[in-house]
Every structure is written in C-alpha cells, then in structure tokens.
Design a protein around this motif. Sequence first.
Motif, PDB file in Angstrom:
ATOM      1  N   VAL A 115       0.866  -1.259   0.017  1.00  0.00           N
ATOM      2  CA  VAL A 115      -0.002  -0.053   0.221  1.00  0.00           C
ATOM      3  C   VAL A 115       1.025   1.187   0.005  1.00  0.00           C
ATOM      4  O   VAL A 115       0.459   2.370  -0.639  1.00  0.00           O
ATOM      5  CB  VAL A 115      -1.039  -0.230   1.144  1.00  0.00           C
ATOM      6  CG1 VAL A 115      -1.346   1.346   1.498  1.00  0.00           C
ATOM      7  CG2 VAL A 115      -1.873  -0.956   1.113  1.00  0.00           C
TER       8      VAL A 115
ATOM      9  N   LEU B 209       3.887  -1.102   4.254  1.00  0.00           N
ATOM     10  CA  LEU B 209       2.420  -1.269   4.563  1.00  0.00           C
ATOM     11  C   LEU B 209       1.854  -2.461   3.712  1.00  0.00           C
ATOM     12  O   LEU B 209       1.800  -1.784   2.637  1.00  0.00           O
ATOM     13  CB  LEU B 209       1.628  -0.097   4.534  1.00  0.00           C
ATOM     14  CG  LEU B 209       1.900   0.870   5.810  1.00  0.00           C
ATOM     15  CD1 LEU B 209       0.972   1.957   5.652  1.00  0.00           C
ATOM     16  CD2 LEU B 209       1.967   0.354   7.042  1.00  0.00           C
TER      17      LEU B 209
ATOM     18  N   TYR C 195      -1.255  -4.730   2.450  1.00  0.00           N
ATOM     19  CA  TYR C 195      -2.583  -5.091   2.579  1.00  0.00           C
ATOM     20  C   TYR C 195      -2.773  -6.680   2.986  1.00  0.00           C
ATOM     21  O   TYR C 195      -2.329  -7.384   2.499  1.00  0.00           O
ATOM     22  CB  TYR C 195      -3.379  -4.635   1.344  1.00  0.00           C
ATOM     23  CG  TYR C 195      -4.842  -4.552   1.589  1.00  0.00           C
ATOM     24  CD1 TYR C 195      -5.293  -3.283   2.180  1.00  0.00           C
ATOM     25  CD2 TYR C 195      -5.663  -5.491   1.598  1.00  0.00           C
ATOM     26  CE1 TYR C 195      -6.669  -3.103   2.616  1.00  0.00           C
ATOM     27  CE2 TYR C 195      -7.038  -5.343   1.726  1.00  0.00           C
ATOM     28  CZ  TYR C 195      -7.612  -4.202   2.468  1.00  0.00           C
ATOM     29  OH  TYR C 195      -8.926  -3.965   2.595  1.00  0.00           O
TER      30      TYR C 195
ATOM     31  N   ASP D 177      -5.628  -9.284   3.051  1.00  0.00           N
ATOM     32  CA  ASP D 177      -6.914  -9.872   2.246  1.00  0.00           C
ATOM     33  C   ASP D 177      -7.833 -10.638   3.070  1.00  0.00           C
ATOM     34  O   ASP D 177      -9.106 -10.483   3.191  1.00  0.00           O
ATOM     35  CB  ASP D 177      -6.563 -10.435   0.835  1.00  0.00           C
ATOM     36  CG  ASP D 177      -5.867  -9.896   0.047  1.00  0.00           C
ATOM     37  OD1 ASP D 177      -5.863  -8.488  -0.157  1.00  0.00           O
ATOM     38  OD2 ASP D 177      -4.741 -10.474  -0.549  1.00  0.00           O
TER      39      ASP D 177
ATOM     40  N   HIS E 194      -3.449  -4.342  15.267  1.00  0.00           N
ATOM     41  CA  HIS E 194      -2.896  -3.188  14.209  1.00  0.00           C
ATOM     42  C   HIS E 194      -3.695  -3.868  12.690  1.00  0.00           C
ATOM     43  O   HIS E 194      -4.258  -2.721  12.204  1.00  0.00           O
ATOM     44  CB  HIS E 194      -1.448  -3.203  14.119  1.00  0.00           C
ATOM     45  CG  HIS E 194      -0.972  -2.539  12.900  1.00  0.00           C
ATOM     46  ND1 HIS E 194      -1.089  -2.640  11.655  1.00  0.00           N
ATOM     47  CD2 HIS E 194      -0.317  -1.378  13.207  1.00  0.00           C
ATOM     48  CE1 HIS E 194      -0.338  -1.636  11.047  1.00  0.00           C
ATOM     49  NE2 HIS E 194       0.006  -0.907  11.905  1.00  0.00           N
TER      50      HIS E 194
ATOM     51  N   ALA F 282      -7.358  -2.758  13.069  1.00  0.00           N
ATOM     52  CA  ALA F 282      -7.640  -1.371  13.193  1.00  0.00           C
ATOM     53  C   ALA F 282      -7.546  -0.831  11.666  1.00  0.00           C
ATOM     54  O   ALA F 282      -8.186   0.016  11.128  1.00  0.00           O
ATOM     55  CB  ALA F 282      -6.904  -0.523  14.089  1.00  0.00           C
ATOM     56  N   THR F 283      -6.549  -1.044  10.988  1.00  0.00           N
ATOM     57  CA  THR F 283      -5.919  -0.615   9.835  1.00  0.00           C
ATOM     58  C   THR F 283      -6.342  -1.671   8.483  1.00  0.00           C
ATOM     59  O   THR F 283      -5.963  -1.151   7.465  1.00  0.00           O
ATOM     60  CB  THR F 283      -4.554  -0.358   9.668  1.00  0.00           C
ATOM     61  OG1 THR F 283      -3.577  -1.504   9.814  1.00  0.00           O
ATOM     62  CG2 THR F 283      -4.380   0.719  10.920  1.00  0.00           C
TER      63      THR F 283
ATOM     64  N   VAL G  42      -3.807  -3.469   7.212  1.00  0.00           N
ATOM     65  CA  VAL G  42      -2.684  -3.511   6.759  1.00  0.00           C
ATOM     66  C   VAL G  42      -1.458  -4.062   7.866  1.00  0.00           C
ATOM     67  O   VAL G  42      -2.082  -3.831   8.990  1.00  0.00           O
ATOM     68  CB  VAL G  42      -2.020  -2.297   6.212  1.00  0.00           C
ATOM     69  CG1 VAL G  42      -2.981  -1.718   4.934  1.00  0.00           C
ATOM     70  CG2 VAL G  42      -1.978  -1.394   7.180  1.00  0.00           C
TER      71      VAL G  42
ATOM     72  N   ALA H 208       2.567  -3.712   9.117  1.00  0.00           N
ATOM     73  CA  ALA H 208       3.549  -2.889   8.954  1.00  0.00           C
ATOM     74  C   ALA H 208       4.746  -3.516   9.312  1.00  0.00           C
ATOM     75  O   ALA H 208       5.116  -4.039  10.142  1.00  0.00           O
ATOM     76  CB  ALA H 208       3.551  -1.459   9.844  1.00  0.00           C
TER      77      ALA H 208
ATOM     78  N   ILE I 147      -0.076   1.875  15.870  1.00  0.00           N
ATOM     79  CA  ILE I 147      -1.283   1.864  15.085  1.00  0.00           C
ATOM     80  C   ILE I 147      -1.578   3.368  14.509  1.00  0.00           C
ATOM     81  O   ILE I 147      -1.930   3.466  13.384  1.00  0.00           O
ATOM     82  CB  ILE I 147      -2.673   1.350  15.686  1.00  0.00           C
ATOM     83  CG1 ILE I 147      -2.352  -0.067  16.150  1.00  0.00           C
ATOM     84  CG2 ILE I 147      -3.809   1.562  14.953  1.00  0.00           C
ATOM     85  CD1 ILE I 147      -3.393  -0.562  16.925  1.00  0.00           C
TER      86      ILE I 147
ATOM     87  N   ILE J 139      -4.541   3.322   2.100  1.00  0.00           N
ATOM     88  CA  ILE J 139      -5.271   2.175   2.183  1.00  0.00           C
ATOM     89  C   ILE J 139      -6.590   2.209   1.336  1.00  0.00           C
ATOM     90  O   ILE J 139      -6.927   1.317   0.733  1.00  0.00           O
ATOM     91  CB  ILE J 139      -5.358   1.917   3.716  1.00  0.00           C
ATOM     92  CG1 ILE J 139      -4.308   1.899   4.546  1.00  0.00           C
ATOM     93  CG2 ILE J 139      -6.276   0.470   3.686  1.00  0.00           C
ATOM     94  CD1 ILE J 139      -4.452   1.758   5.888  1.00  0.00           C
TER      95      ILE J 139
ATOM     96  N   TRP K  37      -5.730   1.854  -2.403  1.00  0.00           N
ATOM     97  CA  TRP K  37      -5.518   0.332  -2.681  1.00  0.00           C
ATOM     98  C   TRP K  37      -6.766  -0.335  -2.759  1.00  0.00           C
ATOM     99  O   TRP K  37      -6.924  -1.122  -3.736  1.00  0.00           O
ATOM    100  CB  TRP K  37      -4.698   0.100  -1.527  1.00  0.00           C
ATOM    101  CG  TRP K  37      -4.010  -1.551  -2.030  1.00  0.00           C
ATOM    102  CD1 TRP K  37      -2.845  -1.690  -2.906  1.00  0.00           C
ATOM    103  CD2 TRP K  37      -4.421  -2.721  -1.998  1.00  0.00           C
ATOM    104  NE1 TRP K  37      -2.724  -3.018  -3.076  1.00  0.00           N
ATOM    105  CE2 TRP K  37      -3.894  -3.845  -2.356  1.00  0.00           C
ATOM    106  CE3 TRP K  37      -5.670  -3.238  -1.413  1.00  0.00           C
ATOM    107  CZ2 TRP K  37      -4.333  -5.008  -2.614  1.00  0.00           C
ATOM    108  CZ3 TRP K  37      -6.152  -4.622  -1.421  1.00  0.00           C
ATOM    109  CH2 TRP K  37      -5.368  -5.525  -1.901  1.00  0.00           C
TER     110      TRP K  37
ATOM    111  N   LEU L 189     -10.076 -10.260  -4.647  1.00  0.00           N
ATOM    112  CA  LEU L 189      -9.519 -10.001  -3.286  1.00  0.00           C
ATOM    113  C   LEU L 189     -10.324  -9.195  -2.293  1.00  0.00           C
ATOM    114  O   LEU L 189     -10.361  -9.563  -0.918  1.00  0.00           O
ATOM    115  CB  LEU L 189      -8.113  -9.180  -3.280  1.00  0.00           C
ATOM    116  CG  LEU L 189      -6.958  -9.861  -4.237  1.00  0.00           C
ATOM    117  CD1 LEU L 189      -5.888  -8.984  -4.502  1.00  0.00           C
ATOM    118  CD2 LEU L 189      -6.772 -11.210  -3.633  1.00  0.00           C
TER     119      LEU L 189
END
Lengths: 465, 217
Positions: A15, A24, A26, A28, A150, A153-154, A156, A158, B177, B187, B190, B201
């Motif tokens: 990302v 970062l 992603y 799936d 993490h 929340a996101t 992704v 890191a 975070i 994000i 993407w 996906l």
Amino acid sequence: MGSSLIDKIWAVHRVGQRGDGRDLVYIDRHVLHDLHAGHAFASLQRNGRGVRRPDLTVSVPDHTIATRRMPGSPGRSGSSFADSMRSGSARFGITMLDIDDPRQGIVHVVSPELGIALPGVTLACPDSHASTVGAIGTLAFACGTSELEHVLATQVIAIHKPKLMLLRLDGTLKAGVTAKDVALHLIGQIGVAAGRGFAIEFAGSAVRAMDIDGRLALSNLTSEFGGRTSIVAPDDATFQWCHGRECAPKGAAWDAAVSWWRTLTSDDDAAFDRMVTIDCSELAPQMTWGTDPSQVAAIDGRVPDPGTFEGKARSAADRALAYMDLQPGRPLAGLPIDRVFIGSCANSRISDLRAVAKFVDGRRVSPGVTAVVVPGSTAIKRMAEAEGIAKVLQEAGFEWRDSGCSMCAGVNGDIAKPGERCISTTNRNFENRQGAGVRTHLASPLTAAAAALAGRIVDHRKAAE
Amino acid sequence: MEPFTTLEGVAASLPQDDVDTDQILPTPWLRDPKADLAKGLFGYLRRVPADKTESDFVLEQPAFRQARILVCGSNFGCGSSREHAVWAVKAFGIRCLIAASFADIFRENCLRNGVLAIRLPAEEIEGLHRAVQSVKGGAPFVVNLEEKRIRCPDGRAIAFDISDHEREALMLGLDDIGLTERHVSDIEQWENTSRRSLPFLQDFRIAPFNTSNKPSQ
Ligand code: SF4
C-alpha cells in the motif's frame, strides 16, 4: 533481474511505506483464534478504535475449547476465551465459526479448507503457524497480539520486507516417508534458527510431488526453523484443490483468478538471499529425540552422544537427554511409550487419518497406551466418520475427539502426565509443552500409529509387514 | 506505551540458546486469563527441584529478584508467537533484554510493548555475561537508549545498534497503530484500485452459521 513469487505478491499488496521505513502490506483475509482475539478486542475498545474490515475477518475457536464431550452434555463446552471471542466478534460484526458450526476447526486447517486462504492472497493470523497456508500459495503473516490489533484497526501490516530463501527439496520419497519426515529432517539439517529474518519459498521435485495435504504439513513446520512465513508456488494440483470451496471465487471470477495465479511463480532469474538444496531420496521416517525440533534422527537410528557436538549444542543435547530420560547411543526403536497424540495443524487432515486407519485396520492399541486422535476440523471429522475411518480407529482403541488444538499445546487442559513418553504428530517438542515433565517425540502419523499398536517406538515400514 | 529512555538496574544472565516462549511463559499461565504473569515468567524453570530446597534458577536467587535487565543467548523467544511472553517479562519488571539474536515475532512483540530488545555480536554477549555474573547483582548496569550504550558497573561502556526509527518509537512511546493511521488514504486507494484489478481479493463473503448452513442432521 526477475522477481520471486513472494516479490510478486508483495508488490501487488504494498500500500505504501511508513515514515519508519516499514512497508504497509494489505491483508486480504484475517483469521483469529480464541487465545488472542479477546485481548485484542479489549485493547481496541480501550483505545477507542474499531475494526476496519470486519467483512474480511473471520474468527475460529480452537486453542482453548474442549475436544471431549462431557457425559450427558448436549454439545461441546467452550471456555472464557471462546466467550470473549464470541462477544467481541458480535460487537465488531465479525463472522465466527463457533464450536457448534460444522466449519469449526484448527484455524490453519479451516482457512484453506473453506477457501479463506487462496493463492496470491495475503492472510494474517495471530499465530506462529500462520505459514501453513503458504502451501497453497497464500502469503501469510504470523503476528503477535499487538499486530493483530493493528491489522484489525487498519487492514494492513507494517513490516520490513524479509530476506528471501529458496529451499529446494529434491528427489523421490521412499515408500512410507511423508512430508512430515521431510520437514523434520530439514530442520535437523539447517537448525532451529536458519529461517530467522527470511521468507521461504519451498521448491523442488519432492515438493511438487506432494499432495496439498503434504505441502500443508511441510509449510506448517516453518516456524520450527525460525521462519515467519513460507510459500509454495501454486500449480494445477493447487487450483484443483481450491476449486469449489465455500469462499473461493466462482464462475468468471474463478477463471480470472486462475489466470492471475498462473503468473505466480518465481522467475528463473529471481534473486534469493540464500539458497539451500536438500536431497530427500534416501530419507527414512524421522523422529525427534530431544527438546527442540532440530534434535531429530532416522527412526532406525540411535540417540546421539552429546560428546559429538560442539559448545552450546553439547550442553543443549545433555540437557535434552536428561529431560527425555534417554541414554546416548541407544536405538530409538524399542523405547516403550505411554501415549500417542494424532492431531494438530501439522498432521490432522483427512489424508493423515486415512493413512492411519489403513495401517491400523483390524489391530489394537497396545494395552497401557493412551492413544488419541483429534481431527483438524469438524468437516474432516465428519468426512472420516462417513468413510468409516472413525470406526476403524475406535475399534482399535483410539479415542476419537472433536476438533481443536487439544494436546498440541494443552491450552484447553488436554495434557499428559509427568514423565510420560508421548509420540506426537504435532510440531513442538519443547520441555513441558504437552504437560509438565512430558517427553514428546515428534513424528509422522504413520510412525505415531505404529507406536500406538506396538507400545514402543517402531519403524512403521517394518511393523506393517 | 510507556516511553523508554534510560534504565538503571540489576542485570541477570541466562546464557542458554533457543529459549522458546513455552519456557518464557508456560501454558498454565497462558490458559488462565487472570494469571499473575510475573509469577509465570519462566514458571517451570523457577520451580524447586525435588532434591533441593530452593530453585537454582537465576531469577529466583535473592540478588536477581529485582532484575530489570536480562542478558540471554541466541535465538531468544523462538516458538509460539504468544505475546504473553513479553507481557510476562514486563510484569516481572524487566524492560531490557540483550541477546545475540531474537526470534522475529518475539522481537516485534517487544518493540510494541516498550521492551528494549538489544542485539549484540556473539563475542560481546559473552563478555557481558561474564561481567553480569561477576557483579552478582551487587551493582547496577545502565542502558542508555538515547546514546545507544550499556554501561557496566566497572565503568566499561558497550555500544549497541538499533535503527533510528525503533529508537524513536521506544523513546517517545509512539503508538504504532497511530503511525499507520496517517496512511488511511493510501489504504482506501489500494482498496479501490484492487476492486477493479483483482476483484476477488476484496469480494469476500462467509455465511454466518445460523442462516444458510445448518448441519443436515
Ligand atoms: S494445533 Fe498446535 S501449533 Fe497448531 S495452532 Fe493449535 S496449538 Fe498452535
């Protein structure tokens, strides 16, 4: 220069880059298990955060739940961990495959079985054996509880891109030698830390010849040599295996996916930071004698003399032999055993159970041995019951349980007694892992089954005659 | 996360290689959501052997019960990814681990819990073990993260390496975070792009149990 398989999946999912130099990537598909989910849910809530993509997240209880039904109880009992997974999943809108769901099972068995894991997909799981699904070409990330939070929340992770290792396993396996034996031998050869800092691609003729269940067992043991992830390039066998699974794409979407998946191989000139080749054609069934998975020997071999090791390996071997109550130089074969455990995300799939049932058919577990079979998923359990496997095993004297991690880590209370010697199809033989003072020998399901019948360690190739 | 700047305290030595997280926090303490993790740290190793009256384990010896720094061997924290292992280290009061190497996930878990995991070359680790063993808990070691230096009681200093980013994150107690949340638009972008290029996906559905797939029996 060309790209490796891992480079390709990484590039598609990258990302961006964080200020601290971490990529970062992603995620799936995100699969949670009961041991860690509750903590992460609580922490998310404390920090006032939500789950970004509950629709890409699935939770499955496996570590802490009972695998044995209590007499008179209508269903399976859960645990406080399963309870917090249930309330958190409900709160955040995450689908949970609960204990009464026919799709429940060990997270690493269920993910590929349902098509949650697929080739080219990135998957995160708060568990060191996340790499299991690498067997079908999924790029999996094992993470801790904070990383789990993490990802929730996101969506992704890191991460610094790991170095790449190409591990070629060549040769035709002899009859009775399984993927588990290959994995144990490999760890014995390269050591428990060889994979540290690496993402591993398994290749070679021995891997290509393995069925998908075998590849899953091989990738499962990546953590045991220090790797955080591993992968096998998907091929026709993989596509065939994935086709029609509940969450796999259908129709035109399937065709589109397959044409992308066909590009997911390492280019001939792809660069790797380390390459290892191991010939497996002379391999015998393997068994660990010590307390880390690299302390392994051929089933017809002997317990080594720690004096033949150098430095710290010598003191580690001394310590291991004392814990395992073994004398240097004695053959592994013939050692009396107390317990056999056939289960775990390493070896509890239908082909494992079929092989065990075929071997056991019509014979009996040795008196005094407690032998337990815990299928990797509820679906596998039902399949085995339909095929008559369960009946064969029960008639032989094996306990036939509900699916879960059970005695692999003993988090649900399934443990052996102090001092017992246990032949186990799991992936960790650490001190006290299967109960305080329990002596664990890792092996394939066939080797474990042969030990259950004989009451001692035997070479199943000879015992079958 | 509690910032880490300078740590002064007793150092203990555990030179064994390949200490796995099942040893660091054994299962009985993992199974109990209310367990005292400080007691669970190395729970089995701390037990009193049958033929003795007290435990031989280093953290059970009076001089090291207050240890804040633990010097380890190589591949520390291998095995299970259980973050509880790091929580147990912290609960005991140890904020800094020094080893020849750490398992990947364990080191990540340390970083995210404000535990400084320092890697030193094997020869320096050996020297540090000797220093720690000879001091016997009698005088403090100082770990200065800003200066990337460990100071031994005899005045000797050992420099260590850590990336500037990791150092900053630990010193400021940064929320990991939060760092990623600055990239929310990347994000989203993407997700939108991949919906077009590789639709399967983003297109994921799993039916809840009680609606569409009740067991047939
Ligand atoms: S079966 Fe064992 S190794 Fe696999 S996820 Fe469960 S506890 Fe971990």
